[in-house]
Design an enzyme around this catalytic site. Sequence first.
Site, PDB file in Angstrom:
ATOM      1  N   ARG A 298      -2.609 -16.873  -3.253  1.00 60.68           N
ATOM      2  CA  ARG A 298      -1.553 -16.312  -4.083  1.00 60.68           C
ATOM      3  C   ARG A 298      -2.046 -16.175  -5.525  1.00 60.68           C
ATOM      4  NH1 ARG A 298       3.156 -20.575  -2.162  1.00 60.68           N
ATOM      5  NH2 ARG A 298       3.181 -19.999   0.063  1.00 60.68           N
TER       6      ARG A 298
ATOM      7  N   ASP B  73      -0.648 -15.461  -9.605  1.00 60.70           N
ATOM      8  CA  ASP B  73       0.544 -15.590 -10.424  1.00 60.70           C
ATOM      9  C   ASP B  73       0.858 -14.289 -11.151  1.00 60.70           C
ATOM     10  OD1 ASP B  73       0.932 -18.277  -9.752  1.00 60.70           O
ATOM     11  OD2 ASP B  73      -0.391 -18.960 -11.355  1.00 60.70           O
TER      12      ASP B  73
ATOM     13  N   ARG C 162      -6.997 -21.064 -15.399  1.00 60.97           N
ATOM     14  CA  ARG C 162      -6.419 -20.830 -16.721  1.00 60.97           C
ATOM     15  C   ARG C 162      -6.434 -22.098 -17.562  1.00 60.97           C
ATOM     16  NH1 ARG C 162      -0.729 -18.285 -15.514  1.00 60.97           N
ATOM     17  NH2 ARG C 162      -0.560 -18.554 -17.786  1.00 60.97           N
TER      18      ARG C 162
END
Length: 261
Positions: free
Chosen positions: A52, A54, A199
Amino acid sequence: MTTRYVLTLAYNGSAFYGWQKQTADVPTVQSALEHALSVIAQQPIKVTAAGRTDTGVHATAQVVHFDSDANRPISAWVRGVNAHLPNDVAVLHAQAVASEFHARFDAFARRYRYVLQFAPVRSPLLVGRAGWTHYNLDINNIQAAGQFLLGEHDFSSFRAAECQAKSPIKTMYFIDIQAMGDLIKLDFHANAFLHHMIRNIVGALVYVGSGRLSVNEFAELIEKRSRLDAPPTFMPDGLYFAGADYPEHFGLMRVPLPVWL
């Protein structure tokens, strides 16, 4: 007869609320793809992805599988599906695969690239496609700090609070950090990644490059295994899911990074 298919797709995640399907009025990549596939198959299609992404995160080689008994040529799952997708999503490759293949569970490694611009003024041409900081960054310190991430570690210091992974222990196989002018390209290859892991790592490396965190303090941050002591999560704009690794016997084609990236 039902056939399992694998698609490799690319997308610009700027206009989507991530990969995963949500409510009908929330645009996601999964929703757009399933709609296009269902039109071509003339039956409801559900897909499973390698990973997945974001909100705002892109992909150069997302891998998905789906099942269908619709008798369609392979070209229909590429050109036909693309005709029903928004312009910021495209199927790059399609193939039939063994029925036991699973895009998520058979992936034994995943790859990401983060593109970071460091300049006094953000380039408007890179908005949404590259992260940005106004700090002047020391690439040598960033490269030195990145080496501490190699190998097996507890990555809790870079784990989002909402992460649902069973274990924070992951193995980083490869890291490559290169500067080109005012751009830095950071490549990560690991067996798996935690939610917001890349991140959060990039955010900490920006601190190292700008002198707000030393290389040794970065190494200590990994050992602390605490998100509370780590720098803030960096923006999603420059993050690209670059593909997953699968056992060779499935015969999947690997799509390389595009030249422009």
